[in-house]
Scaffold this motif. Structure first.
Motif, short mmCIF file in Angstrom:
data_model
loop_
_atom_site.label_atom_id
_atom_site.label_comp_id
_atom_site.label_asym_id
_atom_site.label_seq_id
_atom_site.Cartn_x
_atom_site.Cartn_y
_atom_site.Cartn_z
N ASP A 1 -37.47 0.00 1.96
CA ASP A 1 -38.20 -0.20 0.72
C ASP A 1 -39.05 1.02 0.34
N LYS A 2 -38.99 2.07 1.15
CA LYS A 2 -39.74 3.29 0.83
C LYS A 2 -38.80 4.42 0.45
N VAL A 3 -37.88 4.77 1.35
CA VAL A 3 -36.91 5.83 1.06
C VAL A 3 -35.88 5.36 0.05
N GLY A 4 -35.55 4.06 0.12
CA GLY A 4 -34.59 3.51 -0.83
C GLY A 4 -33.17 3.44 -0.30
N ARG A 5 -32.33 2.71 -1.01
CA ARG A 5 -30.97 2.45 -0.53
C ARG A 5 -30.08 3.69 -0.66
N ARG A 6 -30.10 4.30 -1.82
CA ARG A 6 -29.20 5.42 -2.13
C ARG A 6 -29.44 6.62 -1.20
N ASN A 7 -30.70 7.02 -1.04
CA ASN A 7 -31.01 8.17 -0.19
C ASN A 7 -30.62 7.93 1.26
N LEU A 8 -30.84 6.72 1.75
CA LEU A 8 -30.47 6.41 3.13
C LEU A 8 -28.96 6.54 3.34
N LEU A 9 -28.18 6.04 2.39
CA LEU A 9 -26.73 6.14 2.51
C LEU A 9 -26.27 7.60 2.55
N LEU A 10 -26.86 8.43 1.71
CA LEU A 10 -26.48 9.84 1.67
C LEU A 10 -26.84 10.56 2.96
N ILE A 11 -28.07 10.37 3.43
CA ILE A 11 -28.52 11.04 4.66
C ILE A 11 -27.70 10.58 5.85
N GLY A 12 -27.49 9.26 5.96
CA GLY A 12 -26.75 8.72 7.09
C GLY A 12 -25.31 9.20 7.14
N ALA A 13 -24.67 9.29 5.98
CA ALA A 13 -23.26 9.71 5.94
C ALA A 13 -23.10 11.17 6.32
N ILE A 14 -23.98 12.03 5.80
CA ILE A 14 -23.87 13.46 6.11
C ILE A 14 -24.13 13.71 7.60
N GLY A 15 -25.22 13.15 8.12
CA GLY A 15 -25.54 13.34 9.53
C GLY A 15 -24.49 12.73 10.45
#
Length: 546
Positions: free
Chosen positions: A346-360
Protein backbone atom coordinates in the motif's frame (compact mmCIF):
# COMPACT_ATOMS: atom_id res chain seq x y z
CA UNK A 1 5.51 10.25 5.02
CA UNK A 2 6.74 6.97 6.53
CA UNK A 3 6.39 3.50 5.11
CA UNK A 4 3.34 2.82 7.26
CA UNK A 5 1.58 6.11 6.36
CA UNK A 6 -1.83 5.40 4.82
CA UNK A 7 -2.68 6.99 1.48
CA UNK A 8 -6.41 7.72 1.81
CA UNK A 9 -8.91 8.45 -0.92
CA UNK A 10 -10.77 10.80 1.46
CA UNK A 11 -10.65 11.76 5.17
CA UNK A 12 -11.24 8.52 7.08
CA UNK A 13 -12.15 8.17 10.78
CA UNK A 14 -9.62 6.11 12.72
CA UNK A 15 -12.45 3.79 13.84
CA UNK A 16 -12.60 2.41 10.30
CA UNK A 17 -9.19 0.77 10.75
CA UNK A 18 -10.47 -1.49 13.51
CA UNK A 19 -9.89 -5.10 14.60
CA UNK A 20 -13.09 -6.34 12.97
CA UNK A 21 -12.05 -5.73 9.37
CA UNK A 22 -8.64 -7.28 10.06
CA UNK A 23 -10.24 -10.25 11.84
CA UNK A 24 -12.61 -10.91 8.92
CA UNK A 25 -9.67 -10.83 6.50
CA UNK A 26 -7.60 -13.11 8.75
CA UNK A 27 -10.38 -15.68 9.21
CA UNK A 28 -11.14 -15.78 5.49
CA UNK A 29 -7.43 -16.23 4.85
CA UNK A 30 -7.37 -19.61 6.54
CA UNK A 31 -8.40 -20.62 3.00
CA UNK A 32 -5.01 -19.54 1.73
CA UNK A 33 -3.34 -21.51 4.54
CA UNK A 34 -5.02 -24.58 3.02
CA UNK A 35 -3.79 -23.62 -0.44
CA UNK A 36 -0.26 -22.84 0.69
CA UNK A 37 0.07 -26.04 2.67
CA UNK A 38 -1.28 -28.21 -0.15
CA UNK A 39 1.07 -26.55 -2.63
CA UNK A 40 4.12 -27.09 -0.43
CA UNK A 41 3.79 -30.42 1.36
CA UNK A 42 3.10 -32.66 -1.63
CA UNK A 43 6.52 -32.42 -3.31
CA UNK A 44 8.55 -33.34 -0.23
CA UNK A 45 6.02 -35.99 0.87
CA UNK A 46 6.36 -37.77 -2.47
CA UNK A 47 10.12 -37.69 -1.91
CA UNK A 48 9.92 -39.47 1.46
CA UNK A 49 11.50 -42.95 1.30
CA UNK A 50 8.60 -44.32 3.38
CA UNK A 51 6.06 -43.13 0.77
CA UNK A 52 8.11 -44.41 -2.15
CA UNK A 53 8.56 -47.81 -0.49
CA UNK A 54 4.87 -48.29 0.30
CA UNK A 55 3.85 -47.54 -3.28
CA UNK A 56 6.66 -49.51 -4.89
CA UNK A 57 8.38 -46.67 -6.67
CA UNK A 58 11.85 -48.16 -6.25
CA UNK A 59 10.81 -51.00 -8.56
CA UNK A 60 9.45 -48.72 -11.30
CA UNK A 61 11.39 -47.03 -14.13
CA UNK A 62 12.32 -43.41 -13.40
CA UNK A 63 10.15 -42.15 -16.28
CA UNK A 64 7.10 -43.93 -14.84
CA UNK A 65 7.72 -42.47 -11.38
CA UNK A 66 8.01 -38.97 -12.87
CA UNK A 67 4.72 -39.50 -14.70
CA UNK A 68 2.95 -40.65 -11.51
CA UNK A 69 4.29 -37.69 -9.52
CA UNK A 70 3.12 -35.26 -12.17
CA UNK A 71 -0.35 -36.82 -12.14
CA UNK A 72 -0.64 -36.68 -8.33
CA UNK A 73 0.36 -33.04 -8.33
CA UNK A 74 -1.59 -31.91 -11.38
CA UNK A 75 -5.03 -33.43 -10.64
CA UNK A 76 -5.16 -30.96 -7.75
CA UNK A 77 -4.75 -28.03 -10.16
CA UNK A 78 -7.33 -29.51 -12.51
CA UNK A 79 -9.85 -29.64 -9.67
CA UNK A 80 -8.92 -26.09 -8.65
CA UNK A 81 -9.54 -24.82 -12.19
CA UNK A 82 -13.13 -26.08 -12.16
CA UNK A 83 -13.61 -25.00 -8.56
CA UNK A 84 -12.64 -21.43 -9.45
CA UNK A 85 -15.10 -21.33 -12.35
CA UNK A 86 -17.88 -22.91 -10.29
CA UNK A 87 -17.35 -20.37 -7.53
CA UNK A 88 -18.84 -17.70 -9.77
CA UNK A 89 -22.20 -19.48 -9.53
CA UNK A 90 -22.12 -19.87 -5.76
CA UNK A 91 -20.76 -16.36 -5.16
CA UNK A 92 -23.63 -14.91 -7.21
CA UNK A 93 -26.47 -16.86 -5.60
CA UNK A 94 -25.16 -17.73 -2.12
CA UNK A 95 -22.88 -14.79 -1.46
CA UNK A 96 -19.24 -14.72 -0.39
CA UNK A 97 -19.57 -16.09 3.16
CA UNK A 98 -21.76 -19.12 2.39
CA UNK A 99 -19.74 -19.97 -0.71
CA UNK A 100 -16.58 -20.07 1.37
CA UNK A 101 -18.20 -22.49 3.82
CA UNK A 102 -19.33 -24.80 0.98
CA UNK A 103 -15.86 -24.98 -0.53
CA UNK A 104 -14.11 -25.66 2.74
CA UNK A 105 -16.48 -28.59 3.35
CA UNK A 106 -15.54 -30.01 -0.07
CA UNK A 107 -11.89 -29.56 0.84
CA UNK A 108 -12.33 -31.39 4.16
CA UNK A 109 -14.03 -34.34 2.46
CA UNK A 110 -11.17 -34.60 -0.03
CA UNK A 111 -8.52 -34.42 2.69
CA UNK A 112 -10.29 -37.18 4.61
CA UNK A 113 -10.46 -39.47 1.57
CA UNK A 114 -6.70 -39.23 1.07
CA UNK A 115 -6.11 -40.78 4.49
CA UNK A 116 -7.46 -44.11 3.15
CA UNK A 117 -4.49 -44.56 0.78
CA UNK A 118 -2.28 -47.56 1.68
CA UNK A 119 -0.47 -50.64 0.35
CA UNK A 120 0.20 -49.34 -3.13
CA UNK A 121 -3.33 -48.03 -3.81
CA UNK A 122 -3.07 -44.42 -5.02
CA UNK A 123 -6.78 -44.09 -5.96
CA UNK A 124 -7.77 -42.33 -2.69
CA UNK A 125 -4.96 -39.82 -3.18
CA UNK A 126 -6.07 -39.07 -6.74
CA UNK A 127 -9.74 -38.70 -5.71
CA UNK A 128 -8.92 -36.66 -2.62
CA UNK A 129 -6.57 -34.36 -4.52
CA UNK A 130 -9.32 -33.59 -7.04
CA UNK A 131 -11.76 -32.65 -4.26
CA UNK A 132 -9.25 -30.59 -2.28
CA UNK A 133 -8.41 -28.88 -5.56
CA UNK A 134 -12.07 -27.98 -6.12
CA UNK A 135 -12.20 -26.61 -2.58
CA UNK A 136 -9.10 -24.43 -2.83
CA UNK A 137 -10.01 -23.30 -6.36
CA UNK A 138 -13.37 -22.02 -5.18
CA UNK A 139 -11.82 -20.40 -2.10
CA UNK A 140 -9.12 -18.72 -4.20
CA UNK A 141 -11.87 -16.98 -6.15
CA UNK A 142 -14.12 -16.04 -3.21
CA UNK A 143 -11.67 -14.83 -0.56
CA UNK A 144 -9.88 -12.00 -2.45
CA UNK A 145 -13.13 -10.40 -3.63
CA UNK A 146 -14.68 -10.76 -0.16
CA UNK A 147 -11.73 -9.00 1.45
CA UNK A 148 -11.57 -6.28 -1.19
CA UNK A 149 -15.29 -5.56 -0.78
CA UNK A 150 -15.08 -5.05 3.00
CA UNK A 151 -11.73 -3.20 3.01
CA UNK A 152 -11.24 0.57 3.33
CA UNK A 153 -9.34 1.70 0.20
CA UNK A 154 -6.22 2.85 2.08
CA UNK A 155 -5.58 -0.65 3.50
CA UNK A 156 -7.18 -2.78 0.80
CA UNK A 157 -3.82 -4.02 -0.45
CA UNK A 158 -2.73 -4.81 3.09
CA UNK A 159 -5.92 -6.72 3.87
CA UNK A 160 -5.91 -8.71 0.64
CA UNK A 161 -2.23 -9.23 1.45
CA UNK A 162 -3.27 -11.13 4.58
CA UNK A 163 -4.62 -13.72 2.14
CA UNK A 164 -1.13 -13.99 0.65
CA UNK A 165 0.42 -14.15 4.13
CA UNK A 166 -1.85 -17.09 4.97
CA UNK A 167 -0.65 -18.77 1.77
CA UNK A 168 2.97 -18.38 2.90
CA UNK A 169 2.34 -19.55 6.46
CA UNK A 170 0.65 -22.68 5.12
CA UNK A 171 3.54 -23.15 2.70
CA UNK A 172 6.09 -22.71 5.48
CA UNK A 173 4.49 -25.53 7.47
CA UNK A 174 4.24 -27.63 4.32
CA UNK A 175 7.91 -27.15 3.48
CA UNK A 176 9.17 -27.93 7.00
CA UNK A 177 6.87 -30.75 8.07
CA UNK A 178 8.66 -33.48 6.14
CA UNK A 179 12.05 -32.38 7.43
CA UNK A 180 10.68 -32.69 10.96
CA UNK A 181 9.10 -36.09 10.55
CA UNK A 182 12.08 -37.47 8.62
CA UNK A 183 14.31 -36.45 11.52
CA UNK A 184 12.09 -37.72 14.35
CA UNK A 185 9.84 -40.56 13.13
CA UNK A 186 10.62 -44.05 11.81
CA UNK A 187 10.23 -44.60 8.07
CA UNK A 188 6.80 -46.24 7.90
CA UNK A 189 3.14 -45.63 6.93
CA UNK A 190 2.49 -43.29 9.86
CA UNK A 191 5.39 -41.08 8.81
CA UNK A 192 4.07 -40.14 5.39
CA UNK A 193 0.36 -40.09 6.32
CA UNK A 194 0.88 -37.28 8.86
CA UNK A 195 1.47 -34.55 6.22
CA UNK A 196 -1.78 -35.59 4.51
CA UNK A 197 -3.68 -35.46 7.83
CA UNK A 198 -2.39 -31.97 8.68
CA UNK A 199 -4.51 -30.59 5.81
CA UNK A 200 -7.52 -30.97 8.11
CA UNK A 201 -6.21 -28.34 10.56
CA UNK A 202 -6.48 -25.15 8.43
CA UNK A 203 -9.60 -26.58 6.79
CA UNK A 204 -11.26 -27.12 10.16
CA UNK A 205 -10.33 -23.64 11.39
CA UNK A 206 -11.86 -22.09 8.27
CA UNK A 207 -15.00 -24.22 8.52
CA UNK A 208 -15.59 -22.89 12.04
CA UNK A 209 -14.48 -19.33 11.33
CA UNK A 210 -16.54 -18.92 8.17
CA UNK A 211 -19.72 -19.25 10.24
CA UNK A 212 -18.66 -16.11 12.16
CA UNK A 213 -17.84 -14.00 9.10
CA UNK A 214 -20.15 -11.15 8.07
CA UNK A 215 -21.45 -11.25 4.51
CA UNK A 216 -20.10 -8.60 2.14
CA UNK A 217 -22.27 -5.44 2.43
CA UNK A 218 -21.74 -4.71 -1.26
CA UNK A 219 -23.12 -8.12 -2.23
CA UNK A 220 -26.12 -7.62 0.08
CA UNK A 221 -26.84 -4.20 -1.42
CA UNK A 222 -26.66 -5.70 -4.94
CA UNK A 223 -29.29 -8.29 -3.93
CA UNK A 224 -31.66 -5.68 -2.52
CA UNK A 225 -30.92 -6.67 1.10
CA UNK A 226 -30.20 -3.09 2.08
CA UNK A 227 -31.05 -3.33 5.76
CA UNK A 228 -28.74 -6.28 6.37
CA UNK A 229 -26.08 -4.72 4.17
CA UNK A 230 -26.18 -1.49 6.20
CA UNK A 231 -26.05 -3.46 9.45
CA UNK A 232 -22.98 -5.40 8.30
CA UNK A 233 -21.28 -2.24 7.01
CA UNK A 234 -21.78 -0.43 10.32
CA UNK A 235 -20.37 -3.42 12.22
CA UNK A 236 -17.32 -3.73 9.96
CA UNK A 237 -16.61 0.02 9.96
CA UNK A 238 -17.36 0.40 13.69
CA UNK A 239 -19.25 3.64 13.01
CA UNK A 240 -22.83 4.88 13.56
CA UNK A 241 -25.24 5.24 10.65
CA UNK A 242 -25.12 9.06 10.69
CA UNK A 243 -21.34 9.31 10.42
CA UNK A 244 -20.42 11.22 7.26
CA UNK A 245 -17.98 8.52 6.14
CA UNK A 246 -20.82 5.95 6.19
CA UNK A 247 -23.13 8.36 4.39
CA UNK A 248 -20.55 8.79 1.64
CA UNK A 249 -19.80 5.08 1.35
CA UNK A 250 -23.48 4.17 1.06
CA UNK A 251 -23.89 6.91 -1.54
CA UNK A 252 -20.93 5.58 -3.56
CA UNK A 253 -22.17 1.99 -3.38
CA UNK A 254 -25.72 2.82 -4.38
CA UNK A 255 -24.62 5.17 -7.17
CA UNK A 256 -22.38 2.46 -8.57
CA UNK A 257 -25.23 -0.08 -8.35
CA UNK A 258 -27.65 2.26 -10.11
CA UNK A 259 -25.13 2.79 -12.89
CA UNK A 260 -24.64 -0.98 -13.18
CA UNK A 261 -28.38 -1.64 -13.30
CA UNK A 262 -28.74 0.74 -16.22
CA UNK A 263 -25.58 -0.28 -18.08
CA UNK A 264 -24.86 -3.90 -17.11
CA UNK A 265 -27.69 -5.37 -15.06
CA UNK A 266 -27.54 -7.45 -11.89
CA UNK A 267 -28.60 -10.87 -13.22
CA UNK A 268 -26.51 -14.04 -13.42
CA UNK A 269 -25.79 -13.79 -17.16
CA UNK A 270 -25.58 -9.99 -17.27
CA UNK A 271 -21.83 -9.89 -16.49
CA UNK A 272 -21.18 -12.26 -19.41
CA UNK A 273 -23.18 -9.98 -21.69
CA UNK A 274 -21.36 -6.94 -20.30
CA UNK A 275 -17.94 -8.44 -20.94
CA UNK A 276 -19.02 -9.52 -24.43
CA UNK A 277 -20.19 -6.00 -25.27
CA UNK A 278 -17.53 -3.93 -23.48
CA UNK A 279 -14.00 -3.69 -24.82
CA UNK A 280 -12.97 -2.09 -21.55
CA UNK A 281 -14.06 -5.14 -19.57
CA UNK A 282 -12.56 -7.52 -22.13
CA UNK A 283 -9.30 -5.65 -21.73
CA UNK A 284 -9.40 -6.02 -17.94
CA UNK A 285 -10.17 -9.73 -18.20
CA UNK A 286 -7.19 -10.06 -20.51
CA UNK A 287 -4.97 -8.16 -18.10
CA UNK A 288 -6.10 -10.15 -15.07
CA UNK A 289 -5.70 -13.56 -16.66
CA UNK A 290 -2.37 -12.65 -18.29
CA UNK A 291 -0.91 -11.61 -14.94
CA UNK A 292 -1.21 -15.24 -13.86
CA UNK A 293 0.47 -16.49 -17.04
CA UNK A 294 3.53 -14.45 -16.06
CA UNK A 295 3.22 -15.36 -12.39
CA UNK A 296 3.35 -19.09 -13.18
CA UNK A 297 5.93 -18.49 -15.89
CA UNK A 298 8.29 -17.05 -13.30
CA UNK A 299 8.95 -20.54 -11.92
CA UNK A 300 7.38 -20.29 -8.49
CA UNK A 301 5.04 -23.24 -8.76
CA UNK A 302 7.68 -25.45 -10.35
CA UNK A 303 9.68 -24.79 -7.18
CA UNK A 304 6.70 -25.21 -4.84
CA UNK A 305 5.68 -28.60 -6.23
CA UNK A 306 9.07 -30.01 -7.19
CA UNK A 307 11.46 -28.40 -4.73
CA UNK A 308 13.58 -31.57 -4.29
CA UNK A 309 14.03 -31.71 -8.09
CA UNK A 310 14.95 -28.02 -8.23
CA UNK A 311 17.55 -28.27 -5.48
CA UNK A 312 18.92 -31.46 -6.98
CA UNK A 313 19.55 -29.52 -10.20
CA UNK A 314 21.68 -27.10 -8.15
CA UNK A 315 23.71 -29.99 -6.75
CA UNK A 316 21.92 -30.45 -3.41
CA UNK A 317 21.19 -34.15 -2.90
CA UNK A 318 20.37 -36.31 0.09
CA UNK A 319 16.86 -36.46 1.57
CA UNK A 320 17.16 -34.42 4.75
CA UNK A 321 19.56 -31.91 3.20
CA UNK A 322 17.05 -31.27 0.42
CA UNK A 323 14.19 -30.97 2.94
CA UNK A 324 16.22 -28.48 5.01
CA UNK A 325 17.03 -26.35 1.97
CA UNK A 326 13.37 -26.41 0.96
CA UNK A 327 12.38 -25.37 4.48
CA UNK A 328 14.73 -22.38 4.30
CA UNK A 329 13.07 -21.43 1.01
CA UNK A 330 9.77 -21.32 2.90
CA UNK A 331 11.29 -19.12 5.61
CA UNK A 332 12.59 -16.62 3.06
CA UNK A 333 9.19 -16.50 1.34
CA UNK A 334 7.31 -15.91 4.58
CA UNK A 335 9.73 -13.21 5.76
CA UNK A 336 9.46 -11.22 2.55
CA UNK A 337 5.69 -11.67 2.47
CA UNK A 338 5.53 -9.90 5.85
CA UNK A 339 7.66 -7.07 4.46
CA UNK A 340 5.39 -6.87 1.40
CA UNK A 341 2.25 -6.87 3.53
CA UNK A 342 3.20 -4.25 6.12
CA UNK A 343 5.58 -1.95 4.24
CA UNK A 344 5.27 -2.28 0.47
CA UNK A 345 1.91 -3.13 -1.10
CA UNK A 346 0.00 0.00 0.00
CA UNK A 347 3.05 2.29 -0.08
CA UNK A 348 5.17 1.33 -3.10
CA UNK A 349 2.08 0.19 -4.98
CA UNK A 350 1.19 -2.73 -7.21
CA UNK A 351 2.72 -1.63 -10.52
CA UNK A 352 6.16 -0.68 -9.17
CA UNK A 353 6.47 -3.91 -7.22
CA UNK A 354 5.72 -6.00 -10.30
CA UNK A 355 8.35 -4.14 -12.33
CA UNK A 356 11.08 -4.34 -9.68
CA UNK A 357 10.38 -8.00 -8.91
CA UNK A 358 10.41 -9.07 -12.56
CA UNK A 359 13.68 -7.31 -13.43
CA UNK A 360 15.52 -8.57 -10.34
CA UNK A 361 14.09 -12.08 -10.59
CA UNK A 362 14.93 -12.44 -14.28
CA UNK A 363 18.56 -11.49 -13.68
CA UNK A 364 18.85 -14.11 -10.91
CA UNK A 365 17.37 -16.84 -13.11
CA UNK A 366 19.77 -15.95 -15.94
CA UNK A 367 22.74 -16.26 -13.62
CA UNK A 368 21.59 -19.65 -12.28
CA UNK A 369 20.94 -20.98 -15.78
CA UNK A 370 24.31 -19.70 -16.99
CA UNK A 371 26.09 -21.41 -14.11
CA UNK A 372 24.35 -24.76 -14.74
CA UNK A 373 25.14 -24.57 -18.45
CA UNK A 374 28.82 -23.89 -17.80
CA UNK A 375 31.63 -26.52 -17.67
CA UNK A 376 32.05 -25.69 -13.96
CA UNK A 377 29.11 -27.89 -12.98
CA UNK A 378 29.81 -31.45 -11.87
CA UNK A 379 26.67 -33.38 -12.74
CA UNK A 380 27.89 -36.68 -11.31
CA UNK A 381 26.39 -36.06 -7.86
CA UNK A 382 22.99 -35.22 -9.28
CA UNK A 383 23.13 -38.11 -11.70
CA UNK A 384 24.06 -40.72 -9.09
CA UNK A 385 22.27 -39.11 -6.10
CA UNK A 386 25.61 -39.07 -4.23
CA UNK A 387 25.91 -36.25 -1.72
CA UNK A 388 28.97 -34.08 -2.33
CA UNK A 389 29.97 -30.72 -0.87
CA UNK A 390 28.76 -27.78 -2.94
CA UNK A 391 31.41 -26.02 -4.99
CA UNK A 392 31.84 -22.25 -4.74
CA UNK A 393 29.80 -21.96 -7.93
CA UNK A 394 27.08 -24.14 -6.45
CA UNK A 395 26.96 -21.97 -3.34
CA UNK A 396 26.64 -18.90 -5.55
CA UNK A 397 23.79 -20.55 -7.48
CA UNK A 398 21.94 -21.29 -4.24
CA UNK A 399 22.52 -17.67 -3.13
CA UNK A 400 21.00 -16.34 -6.36
CA UNK A 401 18.10 -18.76 -5.95
CA UNK A 402 17.30 -17.25 -2.55
CA UNK A 403 17.87 -13.76 -3.96
CA UNK A 404 15.34 -14.60 -6.68
CA UNK A 405 12.94 -15.58 -3.90
CA UNK A 406 13.55 -12.19 -2.24
CA UNK A 407 12.67 -10.40 -5.50
CA UNK A 408 9.72 -12.59 -6.43
CA UNK A 409 7.89 -12.92 -3.10
CA UNK A 410 7.17 -9.23 -2.39
CA UNK A 411 6.10 -8.65 -5.99
CA UNK A 412 4.61 -11.37 -8.18
CA UNK A 413 3.62 -13.79 -5.43
CA UNK A 414 0.61 -11.90 -4.10
CA UNK A 415 0.25 -8.69 -6.10
CA UNK A 416 -1.67 -10.22 -9.05
CA UNK A 417 -4.30 -11.44 -6.57
CA UNK A 418 -4.62 -7.93 -5.11
CA UNK A 419 -5.03 -6.31 -8.53
CA UNK A 420 -7.64 -8.83 -9.69
CA UNK A 421 -9.64 -8.47 -6.49
CA UNK A 422 -10.08 -4.73 -6.97
CA UNK A 423 -10.07 -3.95 -10.70
CA UNK A 424 -13.74 -4.75 -11.51
CA UNK A 425 -17.05 -3.07 -10.76
CA UNK A 426 -19.42 -4.83 -8.35
CA UNK A 427 -21.55 -6.78 -10.81
CA UNK A 428 -18.60 -8.06 -12.86
CA UNK A 429 -16.16 -8.56 -9.96
CA UNK A 430 -17.15 -12.16 -9.22
CA UNK A 431 -16.90 -13.17 -12.89
CA UNK A 432 -13.59 -11.38 -13.33
CA UNK A 433 -12.11 -12.97 -10.22
CA UNK A 434 -13.39 -16.41 -11.26
CA UNK A 435 -11.68 -16.08 -14.64
CA UNK A 436 -8.47 -14.84 -13.04
CA UNK A 437 -8.43 -17.67 -10.50
CA UNK A 438 -9.17 -20.20 -13.25
CA UNK A 439 -6.29 -18.76 -15.29
CA UNK A 440 -4.00 -19.18 -12.29
CA UNK A 441 -4.96 -22.82 -11.78
CA UNK A 442 -4.85 -23.64 -15.49
CA UNK A 443 -1.27 -22.41 -15.87
CA UNK A 444 -0.49 -23.92 -12.49
CA UNK A 445 -1.68 -27.24 -13.92
CA UNK A 446 0.52 -26.86 -17.01
CA UNK A 447 3.60 -26.17 -14.87
CA UNK A 448 2.82 -29.01 -12.46
CA UNK A 449 2.18 -31.47 -15.26
CA UNK A 450 5.36 -30.86 -17.22
CA UNK A 451 8.02 -29.56 -14.79
CA UNK A 452 9.58 -32.98 -14.28
CA UNK A 453 9.93 -33.47 -18.02
CA UNK A 454 11.28 -29.94 -18.46
CA UNK A 455 14.11 -30.57 -16.01
CA UNK A 456 14.88 -33.90 -17.71
CA UNK A 457 14.98 -32.53 -21.25
CA UNK A 458 15.88 -28.82 -21.23
CA UNK A 459 19.66 -28.74 -21.21
CA UNK A 460 22.42 -29.69 -18.83
CA UNK A 461 21.11 -29.98 -15.24
CA UNK A 462 17.86 -28.40 -16.46
CA UNK A 463 19.58 -25.08 -17.26
CA UNK A 464 17.05 -24.38 -20.01
CA UNK A 465 14.25 -24.28 -17.43
CA UNK A 466 15.91 -21.33 -15.70
CA UNK A 467 16.45 -19.53 -19.02
CA UNK A 468 12.75 -20.06 -19.81
CA UNK A 469 11.70 -18.55 -16.47
CA UNK A 470 14.06 -15.60 -16.98
CA UNK A 471 12.59 -14.93 -20.43
CA UNK A 472 9.05 -14.95 -19.08
CA UNK A 473 9.98 -12.46 -16.35
CA UNK A 474 11.60 -10.08 -18.86
CA UNK A 475 8.45 -10.26 -21.02
CA UNK A 476 6.34 -9.43 -17.95
CA UNK A 477 8.25 -6.14 -17.52
CA UNK A 478 7.07 -4.99 -20.96
CA UNK A 479 3.52 -6.14 -20.23
CA UNK A 480 3.26 -4.34 -16.88
CA UNK A 481 4.91 -1.13 -18.11
CA UNK A 482 2.51 -0.61 -21.00
CA UNK A 483 -0.68 -2.25 -19.71
CA UNK A 484 -1.11 -2.22 -15.90
CA UNK A 485 -2.18 1.03 -14.16
CA UNK A 486 -1.56 1.59 -10.46
CA UNK A 487 -4.69 0.62 -8.45
CA UNK A 488 -3.32 1.64 -5.04
CA UNK A 489 -5.82 3.66 -2.92
CA UNK A 490 -8.37 3.94 -5.76
CA UNK A 491 -11.97 3.34 -4.55
CA UNK A 492 -13.61 0.27 -6.08
CA UNK A 493 -16.32 2.45 -7.56
CA UNK A 494 -13.69 4.42 -9.56
CA UNK A 495 -11.97 1.45 -11.21
CA UNK A 496 -13.90 1.83 -14.48
CA UNK A 497 -12.57 5.35 -14.88
CA UNK A 498 -9.02 4.28 -13.89
CA UNK A 499 -8.75 1.83 -16.78
CA UNK A 500 -10.02 4.42 -19.28
CA UNK A 501 -7.08 6.79 -18.72
CA UNK A 502 -4.06 6.59 -21.03
CA UNK A 503 -1.15 6.26 -20.62
CA UNK A 504 -1.63 3.87 -17.74
CA UNK A 505 1.49 5.17 -15.97
CA UNK A 506 -0.35 8.44 -15.19
CA UNK A 507 -3.81 7.01 -14.46
CA UNK A 508 -3.48 6.70 -10.67
CA UNK A 509 -2.48 10.33 -10.10
CA UNK A 510 -5.33 11.57 -12.31
CA UNK A 511 -8.00 9.40 -10.70
CA UNK A 512 -6.93 10.23 -7.14
CA UNK A 513 -7.21 13.94 -7.93
CA UNK A 514 -10.69 13.40 -9.40
CA UNK A 515 -11.83 11.38 -6.35
CA UNK A 516 -10.65 14.07 -3.95
CA UNK A 517 -12.40 16.77 -5.99
CA UNK A 518 -15.63 14.74 -6.01
CA UNK A 519 -15.41 14.27 -2.24
CA UNK A 520 -14.97 18.01 -1.74
CA UNK A 521 -18.03 18.67 -3.96
CA UNK A 522 -20.09 16.19 -1.95
CA UNK A 523 -19.28 18.04 1.25
CA UNK A 524 -20.04 21.43 -0.29
CA UNK A 525 -23.41 20.21 -1.58
CA UNK A 526 -24.31 18.85 1.85
CA UNK A 527 -23.40 22.10 3.57
CA UNK A 528 -24.99 24.25 0.89
CA UNK A 529 -28.42 22.67 1.20
CA UNK A 530 -29.39 25.10 3.98
CA UNK A 531 -28.68 22.64 6.78
CA UNK A 532 -25.66 22.09 8.95
CA UNK A 533 -23.40 19.24 7.94
CA UNK A 534 -24.56 17.17 10.91
CA UNK A 535 -28.25 17.71 10.09
CA UNK A 536 -27.75 16.91 6.43
CA UNK A 537 -26.09 13.63 7.41
CA UNK A 538 -29.08 12.65 9.51
CA UNK A 539 -31.49 13.72 6.77
CA UNK A 540 -29.65 11.62 4.21
CA UNK A 541 -29.75 8.54 6.41
CA UNK A 542 -33.46 9.01 7.16
CA UNK A 543 -34.26 9.45 3.46
CA UNK A 544 -32.22 6.37 2.60
CA UNK A 545 -34.00 4.30 5.23
CA UNK A 546 -37.33 5.15 3.61
Amino acid sequence: MGLLTLVEDRPTPKEVYNWRVYACAAVASFASCMIGYDSAFIGTTLALPSFQKEFGWKRKPAADVTFIKENIVSVYQAGAFFGALGAYISAHYLGRQKSLWVYVVVFMVGAGIMLKAANGDLAPIYAGRVLTGIGVGGASMVVPIYISEIAPPAVRGRLVGIYELGWQIGGLVGFWINYGIAETLPSNHDQWIIPFAVQLIPGGLLAIGSIWLKESPRWLFSKGKREQGLKNLLWIRNLPADNFYIVEEISFIESALEEQKSSVGLGFFDPFKAVFKSRSLQWRVFLGTTLFIFQNGSGINAINYYSPTVFKSLGIVGGNTSFLTTGLFGVVKTTFTLIWLFFLIDKVGRRNLLLIGAIGGACCMLIIGGYLASPLVDTSAAATAVAKPLSSGGIAAVFFFYLWTAFYTPSWNGTPWVINSEMYEQNVRALGQAMAAASNWFWNFIIARFTGQMFANMGKSGCGVYFFFAGMMFLSVIFVWFCIPETKSVPLESMNRLFEIKPCSKANAIIMREVQEAEAEFREDAEGAGLSLEKSKVAYVEDSAV
